[in-house]
Design a protein around this motif. Structure first.
Motif, PDB file in Angstrom:
ATOM      1  N   VAL A   9    -117.047  10.722 -86.555  1.00  0.00           N
ATOM      2  CA  VAL A   9    -115.836   9.923 -86.715  1.00  0.00           C
ATOM      3  C   VAL A   9    -115.675   9.512 -88.175  1.00  0.00           C
ATOM      4  CG1 VAL A   9    -114.667   7.794 -86.050  1.00  0.00           C
ATOM      5  CG2 VAL A   9    -116.008   9.066 -84.358  1.00  0.00           C
ATOM      6  N   GLN A  10    -114.510   9.746 -88.733  1.00  0.00           N
ATOM      7  CA  GLN A  10    -114.218   9.373 -90.109  1.00  0.00           C
ATOM      8  C   GLN A  10    -113.017   8.427 -90.119  1.00  0.00           C
ATOM      9  OE1 GLN A  10    -116.096  10.240 -92.765  1.00  0.00           O
ATOM     10  NE2 GLN A  10    -117.467  11.334 -91.372  1.00  0.00           N
ATOM     11  N   LEU A  11    -113.229   7.214 -90.622  1.00  0.00           N
ATOM     12  CA  LEU A  11    -112.138   6.260 -90.738  1.00  0.00           C
ATOM     13  C   LEU A  11    -111.416   6.506 -92.064  1.00  0.00           C
ATOM     14  CD1 LEU A  11    -114.009   3.109 -89.411  1.00  0.00           C
ATOM     15  CD2 LEU A  11    -112.477   4.632 -88.163  1.00  0.00           C
ATOM     16  N   LYS A  12    -110.096   6.650 -92.013  1.00  0.00           N
ATOM     17  CA  LYS A  12    -109.322   7.134 -93.151  1.00  0.00           C
ATOM     18  C   LYS A  12    -109.348   6.201 -94.359  1.00  0.00           C
ATOM     19  CE  LYS A  12    -106.149   9.733 -90.185  1.00  0.00           C
ATOM     20  NZ  LYS A  12    -104.754   9.903 -89.755  1.00  0.00           N
ATOM     21  N   ASP A  13    -109.163   4.905 -94.123  1.00  0.00           N
ATOM     22  CA  ASP A  13    -109.091   3.965 -95.235  1.00  0.00           C
ATOM     23  C   ASP A  13    -109.468   2.573 -94.750  1.00  0.00           C
ATOM     24  OD1 ASP A  13    -106.800   3.023 -93.845  1.00  0.00           O
ATOM     25  OD2 ASP A  13    -105.552   4.445 -94.933  1.00  0.00           O
ATOM     26  N   GLN A  14    -109.422   1.612 -95.637  1.00  0.00           N
ATOM     27  CA  GLN A  14    -109.815   0.251 -95.292  1.00  0.00           C
ATOM     28  C   GLN A  14    -108.916  -0.338 -94.206  1.00  0.00           C
ATOM     29  OE1 GLN A  14    -110.228  -2.397 -98.612  1.00  0.00           O
ATOM     30  NE2 GLN A  14    -110.586  -4.198 -97.340  1.00  0.00           N
ATOM     31  N   LYS A  15    -107.621  -0.029 -94.267  1.00  0.00           N
ATOM     32  CA  LYS A  15    -106.704  -0.549 -93.254  1.00  0.00           C
ATOM     33  C   LYS A  15    -107.069  -0.013 -91.871  1.00  0.00           C
ATOM     34  CE  LYS A  15    -101.781  -1.150 -92.261  1.00  0.00           C
ATOM     35  NZ  LYS A  15    -100.387  -0.851 -92.716  1.00  0.00           N
ATOM     36  N   ALA A  16    -107.431   1.261 -91.802  1.00  0.00           N
ATOM     37  CA  ALA A  16    -107.838   1.858 -90.530  1.00  0.00           C
ATOM     38  C   ALA A  16    -109.137   1.219 -90.036  1.00  0.00           C
ATOM     39  CB  ALA A  16    -108.020   3.366 -90.689  1.00  0.00           C
ATOM     40  N   GLU A  17    -110.053   0.951 -90.962  1.00  0.00           N
ATOM     41  CA  GLU A  17    -111.309   0.291 -90.602  1.00  0.00           C
ATOM     42  C   GLU A  17    -111.044  -1.091 -90.005  1.00  0.00           C
ATOM     43  OE1 GLU A  17    -113.982   0.016 -93.853  1.00  0.00           O
ATOM     44  OE2 GLU A  17    -114.456   2.154 -93.907  1.00  0.00           O
ATOM     45  N   GLU A  18    -110.213  -1.859 -90.696  1.00  0.00           N
ATOM     46  CA  GLU A  18    -109.933  -3.219 -90.259  1.00  0.00           C
ATOM     47  C   GLU A  18    -109.251  -3.244 -88.896  1.00  0.00           C
ATOM     48  OE1 GLU A  18    -107.687  -4.808 -93.478  1.00  0.00           O
ATOM     49  OE2 GLU A  18    -109.441  -5.147 -94.749  1.00  0.00           O
ATOM     50  N   LYS A  19    -108.341  -2.296 -88.664  1.00  0.00           N
ATOM     51  CA  LYS A  19    -107.652  -2.223 -87.388  1.00  0.00           C
ATOM     52  C   LYS A  19    -108.623  -1.885 -86.259  1.00  0.00           C
ATOM     53  CE  LYS A  19    -103.624  -0.124 -85.152  1.00  0.00           C
ATOM     54  NZ  LYS A  19    -102.498   0.837 -85.307  1.00  0.00           N
ATOM     55  N   LYS A  20    -109.540  -0.951 -86.525  1.00  0.00           N
ATOM     56  CA  LYS A  20    -110.540  -0.568 -85.533  1.00  0.00           C
ATOM     57  C   LYS A  20    -111.474  -1.737 -85.225  1.00  0.00           C
ATOM     58  CE  LYS A  20    -111.394   3.347 -84.484  1.00  0.00           C
ATOM     59  NZ  LYS A  20    -110.972   4.234 -83.369  1.00  0.00           N
ATOM     60  N   VAL A  21    -111.920  -2.414 -86.269  1.00  0.00           N
ATOM     61  CA  VAL A  21    -112.832  -3.547 -86.083  1.00  0.00           C
ATOM     62  C   VAL A  21    -112.139  -4.692 -85.350  1.00  0.00           C
ATOM     63  CG1 VAL A  21    -114.140  -5.348 -87.290  1.00  0.00           C
ATOM     64  CG2 VAL A  21    -114.313  -2.967 -88.029  1.00  0.00           C
ATOM     65  N   GLU A  22    -110.860  -4.905 -85.632  1.00  0.00           N
ATOM     66  CA  GLU A  22    -110.105  -5.949 -84.925  1.00  0.00           C
ATOM     67  C   GLU A  22    -110.076  -5.672 -83.427  1.00  0.00           C
ATOM     68  OE1 GLU A  22    -105.606  -7.939 -84.890  1.00  0.00           O
ATOM     69  OE2 GLU A  22    -106.139  -6.415 -86.364  1.00  0.00           O
ATOM     70  N   ARG A  23    -109.887  -4.407 -83.046  1.00  0.00           N
ATOM     71  CA  ARG A  23    -109.884  -4.055 -81.621  1.00  0.00           C
ATOM     72  C   ARG A  23    -111.271  -4.223 -81.015  1.00  0.00           C
ATOM     73  NH1 ARG A  23    -110.481   0.011 -78.025  1.00  0.00           N
ATOM     74  NH2 ARG A  23    -111.366   1.463 -79.531  1.00  0.00           N
ATOM     75  N   TRP A  24    -112.296  -3.801 -81.755  1.00  0.00           N
ATOM     76  CA  TRP A  24    -113.666  -3.968 -81.265  1.00  0.00           C
ATOM     77  C   TRP A  24    -114.016  -5.447 -81.094  1.00  0.00           C
ATOM     78  CZ3 TRP A  24    -115.879   0.076 -85.216  1.00  0.00           C
ATOM     79  CH2 TRP A  24    -115.700   1.371 -84.688  1.00  0.00           C
ATOM     80  N   GLN A  25    -113.535  -6.291 -82.012  1.00  0.00           N
ATOM     81  CA  GLN A  25    -113.826  -7.724 -81.918  1.00  0.00           C
ATOM     82  C   GLN A  25    -113.194  -8.314 -80.658  1.00  0.00           C
ATOM     83  OE1 GLN A  25    -115.863  -9.656 -84.216  1.00  0.00           O
ATOM     84  NE2 GLN A  25    -115.779 -10.801 -82.302  1.00  0.00           N
ATOM     85  N   LYS A  26    -112.004  -7.857 -80.304  1.00  0.00           N
ATOM     86  CA  LYS A  26    -111.357  -8.340 -79.080  1.00  0.00           C
ATOM     87  C   LYS A  26    -112.181  -7.977 -77.843  1.00  0.00           C
ATOM     88  CE  LYS A  26    -106.562  -8.466 -80.705  1.00  0.00           C
ATOM     89  NZ  LYS A  26    -105.192  -7.917 -80.533  1.00  0.00           N
TER      90      LYS A  26
END
Length: 252
Positions: free
Chosen positions: A118-135
């Motif tokens: 899995v490759q996360l494209k950029d910081q915004k993509a990382e933050e969005k993924k982590v936000e969902r994981w945190q939920k």
């Protein structure tokens, strides 16, 4: 009794009041649980303090509660375990976060390794993924009545994660080629263990040079048994063993 988490600033102890202003929580309380004025719920501040509180005002934008009881949460283990998890494919990370939260994990740090697909494209993509994981962690913490919500960190490169090992009393890295030392042996030879790190590789495991790098940093290779475990299973197993040996699984 249903549990909800609120920010510490929403608890006014000298007035015996708690406020809920999270719209998702308000909708859940009103529309799903159909709670009304006079009903009681559990409130946790996410820092191991919990309250029994009674609803006194319920509106679409805000719920006010009266504190009836206060105490320290009894659901947190005596050890703090951080999982450095090689990011797996598909929805496996969701399951890892949910189940590790139930077992008592304190933090989960997604990790990029040599075999991470899995490759996360950029910081915004990382933050969005982590936000969902945190939920996912938030919801699991509510369900199993945790006193602390596990925090999901931003993804780290393997080298950076290995550098964090110095912050822990014990760091272990399960490895299929390690046959001598298991977690039981390691925990029995170490004393005063409070902060522990587990390093789990993605599908395909770790490259040999990564194990060498981890060992040089003081991370101990261990075996989880003679069978090869999937990445989404290995963390559960390692965490369960630690919680049984040093934590609160299995009672006395």
């Amino acid at each position: 009794m249903n549990r909800f988490f609120v920010d510490k600033q929403n608890i006014v102890e000298d007035r015996h009041q708690i406020f809920i202003d999270d719209q998702d929580d308000i909708k859940h309380i009103e529309k799903v649980l159909r709670l009304k004025k006079g009903d009681c719920i559990e409130i946790c501040d996410g820092q191991n303090m919990e309250y029994i509180a009674q609803i006194i005002v319920l509106t679409k934008k805000r719920i006010e509660l009266k504190i009836l009881e206060k105490g320290t949460a009894k659901t947190e283990p005596p050890i703090q375990v951080t999982l450095f998890q090689g990011i797996p494919k598909a929805g496996k990370m969701d399951v890892i976060i949910q189940k590790c939260t139930e077992l008592g994990i304190r933090n989960i740090v997604p990790m990029m390794t040599e075999r991470t697909v899995v490759q996360l494209k950029d910081q915004k993509a990382e933050e969005k993924k982590v936000e969902r994981w945190q939920k996912i962690a938030d919801e699991a913490a509510k369900q199993c009545k945790r006193g602390v919500i596990p925090q999901i960190g931003l993804p780290k490169a393997f080298e950076e994660a290995v550098g964090d090992a110095r912050e822990f009393d014990l760091s272990v890295i399960p490895y299929e080629k390690e046959g001598a030392f298991g977690l039981k042996h390691v925990t029995e030879t170490k004393q005063s263990l409070k902060k522990i790190a587990i390093f789990i590789g993605p599908e395909g495991g770790f490259e040999e040079q990564e194990i060498v790098r981890a060992s040089k940093a003081g991370i101990i290779p261990v075996t989880l048994g003679p069978r090869i475990l999937r990445t989404e299973t290995a963390g559960f197993v390692a965490l369960s063993i630690l919680m049984y040996a040093l934590g609160d699984l299995g009672g006395i």
